[in-house]
Design a protein around this motif. Structure first.
Motif, PDB file in Angstrom:
ATOM      1  N   UNK A  49       1.941  -4.568   3.424  1.00 16.03           N
ATOM      2  CA  UNK A  49       3.141  -3.744   3.561  1.00 16.03           C
ATOM      3  C   UNK A  49       2.739  -2.303   3.263  1.00 16.03           C
ATOM      4  N   UNK A  50       2.770  -1.448   4.273  1.00 18.98           N
ATOM      5  CA  UNK A  50       2.358  -0.051   4.107  1.00 18.98           C
ATOM      6  C   UNK A  50       3.593   0.839   4.026  1.00 18.98           C
ATOM      7  N   UNK A  51       3.728   1.556   2.902  1.00 15.03           N
ATOM      8  CA  UNK A  51       4.849   2.469   2.747  1.00 15.03           C
ATOM      9  C   UNK A  51       4.539   3.793   3.429  1.00 15.03           C
ATOM     10  N   UNK A  52       5.540   4.389   4.054  1.00 12.57           N
ATOM     11  CA  UNK A  52       5.394   5.632   4.824  1.00 12.57           C
ATOM     12  C   UNK A  52       4.233   5.500   5.818  1.00 12.57           C
ATOM     13  N   UNK A  53       4.409   4.588   6.758  1.00 10.08           N
ATOM     14  CA  UNK A  53       3.326   4.169   7.644  1.00 10.08           C
ATOM     15  C   UNK A  53       2.868   5.234   8.630  1.00 10.08           C
ATOM     16  N   UNK A 112       0.826  -1.216   0.000  1.00  8.67           N
ATOM     17  CA  UNK A 112       0.000   0.000   0.000  1.00  8.67           C
ATOM     18  C   UNK A 112       0.852   1.255   0.000  1.00  8.67           C
ATOM     19  N   UNK A 113       0.478   2.210  -0.843  1.00 14.28           N
ATOM     20  CA  UNK A 113       1.072   3.544  -0.823  1.00 14.28           C
ATOM     21  C   UNK A 113      -0.065   4.570  -0.848  1.00 14.28           C
ATOM     22  N   UNK A 114       0.286   5.830  -0.675  1.00 16.89           N
ATOM     23  CA  UNK A 114      -0.762   6.850  -0.653  1.00 16.89           C
ATOM     24  C   UNK A 114      -0.735   7.756  -1.882  1.00 16.89           C
ATOM     25  N   UNK A 115       0.156   7.445  -2.849  1.00 12.46           N
ATOM     26  CA  UNK A 115       0.213   8.255  -4.072  1.00 12.46           C
ATOM     27  C   UNK A 115       0.503   7.345  -5.255  1.00 12.46           C
ATOM     28  N   UNK A 116      -0.013   7.728  -6.411  1.00 14.43           N
ATOM     29  CA  UNK A 116       0.195   6.918  -7.611  1.00 14.43           C
ATOM     30  C   UNK A 116       1.666   6.824  -7.995  1.00 14.43           C
ATOM     31  N   UNK A 117       2.407   7.930  -7.818  1.00 10.28           N
ATOM     32  CA  UNK A 117       3.811   7.899  -8.207  1.00 10.28           C
ATOM     33  C   UNK A 117       4.617   6.957  -7.318  1.00 10.28           C
ATOM     34  N   UNK A 170      -9.485  -5.930   4.944  1.00 11.19           N
ATOM     35  CA  UNK A 170      -8.601  -7.074   5.141  1.00 11.19           C
ATOM     36  C   UNK A 170      -8.551  -7.384   6.641  1.00 11.19           C
ATOM     37  N   UNK A 171      -9.628  -7.925   7.177  1.00  9.47           N
ATOM     38  CA  UNK A 171      -9.773  -8.032   8.636  1.00  9.47           C
ATOM     39  C   UNK A 171      -8.802  -8.986   9.315  1.00  9.47           C
ATOM     40  N   UNK A 172      -8.304  -9.976   8.598  1.00 12.64           N
ATOM     41  CA  UNK A 172      -7.432 -10.972   9.224  1.00 12.64           C
ATOM     42  C   UNK A 172      -5.980 -10.867   8.768  1.00 12.64           C
ATOM     43  N   UNK A 173      -5.659  -9.781   8.073  1.00 10.23           N
ATOM     44  CA  UNK A 173      -4.303  -9.599   7.561  1.00 10.23           C
ATOM     45  C   UNK A 173      -3.347  -9.188   8.684  1.00 10.23           C
ATOM     46  N   UNK A 174      -2.052  -9.319   8.413  1.00  7.70           N
ATOM     47  CA  UNK A 174      -1.009  -8.816   9.308  1.00  7.70           C
ATOM     48  C   UNK A 174      -0.374  -7.596   8.645  1.00  7.70           C
ATOM     49  N   UNK A 175      -0.169  -6.544   9.434  1.00  7.85           N
ATOM     50  CA  UNK A 175       0.269  -5.255   8.893  1.00  7.85           C
ATOM     51  C   UNK A 175       1.681  -4.923   9.358  1.00  7.85           C
ATOM     52  N   UNK A 176       2.530  -4.540   8.393  1.00  7.53           N
ATOM     53  CA  UNK A 176       3.872  -4.066   8.717  1.00  7.53           C
ATOM     54  C   UNK A 176       4.076  -2.725   8.025  1.00  7.53           C
ATOM     55  N   UNK A 177       4.590  -1.759   8.752  1.00  3.91           N
ATOM     56  CA  UNK A 177       4.798  -0.425   8.201  1.00  3.91           C
ATOM     57  C   UNK A 177       6.269  -0.162   7.921  1.00  3.91           C
ATOM     58  N   UNK A 178       6.551   0.361   6.731  1.00  2.15           N
ATOM     59  CA  UNK A 178       7.905   0.798   6.379  1.00  2.15           C
ATOM     60  C   UNK A 178       7.895   2.318   6.293  1.00  2.15           C
ATOM     61  N   UNK A 179       8.869   2.969   6.928  1.00  2.00           N
ATOM     62  CA  UNK A 179       8.903   4.420   6.891  1.00  2.00           C
ATOM     63  C   UNK A 179      10.344   4.912   6.842  1.00  2.00           C
ATOM     64  N   UNK A 180      10.515   6.059   6.213  1.00  3.89           N
ATOM     65  CA  UNK A 180      11.837   6.677   6.135  1.00  3.89           C
ATOM     66  C   UNK A 180      12.003   7.824   7.110  1.00  3.89           C
ATOM     67  N   UNK A 181      10.936   8.149   7.827  1.00  2.00           N
ATOM     68  CA  UNK A 181      10.985   9.254   8.784  1.00  2.00           C
ATOM     69  C   UNK A 181      10.405   8.786  10.111  1.00  2.00           C
ATOM     70  N   UNK A 182      10.847   9.361  11.217  1.00  6.50           N
ATOM     71  CA  UNK A 182      10.400   8.882  12.527  1.00  6.50           C
ATOM     72  C   UNK A 182       8.927   9.149  12.765  1.00  6.50           C
ATOM     73  N   UNK A 183       8.329   8.303  13.577  1.00  9.86           N
ATOM     74  CA  UNK A 183       6.927   8.437  13.953  1.00  9.86           C
ATOM     75  C   UNK A 183       6.839   9.285  15.215  1.00  9.86           C
TER      76      UNK A 183
END
Length: 504
Positions: free
Chosen positions: A388-392, A318-323, A421-434
């Protein structure tokens, strides 16, 4: 220790340490080869194949030996890629038995039982090609030369780690046959030791600064850290099988070796994902590696490794922009041979539903967050889907719901994805701190898996440092105007979705 000031003494220091890792030193004169042009230790190679594949007919072993020794077509990178397909996945060899054609899979390395493999170190082996050369140190696994080490004395102004790199590049031309079977090269002048592949330039020869995934003492990592880091038997074979890939671009083939922070972080991420699936809470964690440190390649290594560990899960990226969607899809597509499947971009929510609903395993699908706003119906109930969520950390991943002025309940994007996706497992990848206050991200993904921040990346040379001068500009905005802008913004936000708010 004064030996290190001379290349022969430095060779002995390296060989002694490699022997301490469990490798057997064999003098170059006793290594049996077909000819001085051939780099393969033929007797050891045949013995290893018979030991690793005890149930296969002699005819199949003979065909395997011939095929490995005769990888002739194409440029060096192409030949090396062909060999690596054999090395990582085994070779399919066909033969007739009882009048029927039968196909067997022959393995060049036993990745499960490390003790069944032969690990040899030698030095000053003479090899003939366009010229006659003697590389400083060669490491053999099961009779195949997987690593070349080139050393230079640190006492000469003309002989440093850069000259060792140039020597390796010259070898790749003069004795190309040696590098058809190469996993990676190591260069060192004792003070600096680096590792890289046959296709990269000197800038991509990198230090390996950890043996356990800790980044605390990486500033002063020495040659022992790199040698143990990449040549420890179990880790060496793990790197060969799971952390080297070939990327196809318009300008040719790039052979990519994971850097130390990627290697250890991917292992942590795989374990964190397996733990989350076992607990059933779906929170795989947050993978924070700063921008420029190879985060997208880490995703590729993670997906490939987890596919083997979990027996063919399905991934939704998953991403939040087409590019960004296009960029990540491109990265995965260039590594499809390594992933052993072809990624697919979902064109709509309906298309994503079809992709997920019509299969029970495998698949790497790309989608933007916006497709999940079209409906709240589940796309699949499977529990082996990894998201897999980019920029989580972005606000699009919020769990909060709010009621707009017209009385409609607006769900945060993370809630919409969870419902889909109720039974999925989620992992976030990020390049900046949360943010410490970002409870939504922690609720969706869990805690940090691994942190490789900007200061560490700059120290390792993965990210270039940025210097700036702080200046304050007095814009002279009136307080009443600012309050009016804030009021209008809050009013408009009641009718906007979270994606538009973030974009604004």
């Amino acid at each position: 220790m004064s030996d290190i000031y001379f290349e022969e003494g430095l060779e002995n220091v390296f060989i002694d340490f490699i022997e301490s890792l469990g490798y057997t030193y064999v003098p170059h004169q006793t290594i049996v080869r077909d000819s001085m042009k051939s780099p393969i230790a033929s007797e050891v190679f045949e013995e290893s194949l018979l030991r690793i594949n005890p149930d296969l007919p002699e005819e199949v072993i003979e065909q395997t030996i011939y095929q490995v020794k005769n990888i002739d077509a194409g440029l060096l990178a192409t030949r090396n890629e062909t060999f690596f397909e054999y090395l990582q996945n085994g070779m399919e060899i066909s033969h007739y038995t009882d009048g029927r054609l039968k196909t067997e899979r022959v393995h060049l390395i036993d990745y499960k039982d490390i003790g069944k493999n032969s690990f040899i170190v030698t030095n000053q082996l003479t090899i003939k090609g366009k010229d006659t050369k003697r590389p400083d140190i060669i490491l053999y696994v099961n009779g195949v030369p997987l690593v070349v080490i080139e050393l230079k004395s640190m006492t000469s102004a003309m002989s440093d780690v850069s000259s060792a790199y140039r020597q390796i590049k010259n070898y790749q031309v003069d004795i190309e046959e040696l590098f058809v079977y190469n996993a990676f090269n190591i260069i060192s002048d004792f003070t600096t030791t680096k590792v890289g592949t046959i296709t990269v330039n000197e800038a991509w020869y990198k230090e390996w600064k950890s043996i356990d995934g800790s980044y605390e003492s990486t500033q002063y990592a020495d040659y022992k850290t790199l040698l143990e880091g990449v040549l420890d038997k179990r880790r060496f074979l793990d790197i060969v099988k799971n952390f080297i890939l070939f990327e196809h671009k318009d300008d040719g083939i790039n052979k990519i070796l994971a850097q130390y922070h990627q290697y250890f972080a991917v292992h942590k991420a795989v374990q964190s994902t397996k733990d989350a699936m076992a607990k059933g809470d779906g929170r795989g964690g947050v993978f924070w590696h700063t921008q420029g440190s190879g985060k997208s390649l880490s995703m590729v290594f993670y997906a490939a490794y987890l596919t083997k560990e979990l027996k063919q899960p399905t991934f939704v990226v998953l991403t939040d922009r087409n590019d960004l969607d296009d960029q990540l899809y491109g990265q995965f597509s260039r590594a499809k041979e390594f992933l052993r499947q072809t990624p697919i971009q979902a064109q709509s929510r309906v298309h994503l539903h079809e992709l997920l609903d019509n299969r029970t395993s495998n698949g790497i699908f790309f989608s933007t967050m916006q497709k999940f706003a079209e409906s709240e119906e589940p796309l699949t109930d499977r529990n082996d889907v990894i998201v897999i969520a980019d920029e989580a950390h972005r606000s699009q991943y919020g769990l909060r719901e709010k009621i707009s002025l017209d009385g409609q309940v607006q769900s945060g994007m993370a809630r919409l994805v969870r419902k889909s996706l109720p039974n999925a497992t989620y992992i976030g990848f990020t390049g900046t701190p949360i943010s410490m206050n970002d409870k939504d991200t922690q609720e969706v993904f869990g805690q940090y898996i691994d942190v490789y921040d900007m200061s560490q990346s700059v120290e390792d040379g993965a990210t270039k440092p940025i210097y700036y001068e702080n200046r304050v500009v007095n814009l002279g905005l009136k307080e009443d105007i600012l309050r009016e802008i804030d009021r209008k913004y809050d009013e408009l936000s009641e009718f906007a979705n979270e994606t538009d708010i973030e974009a604004s």
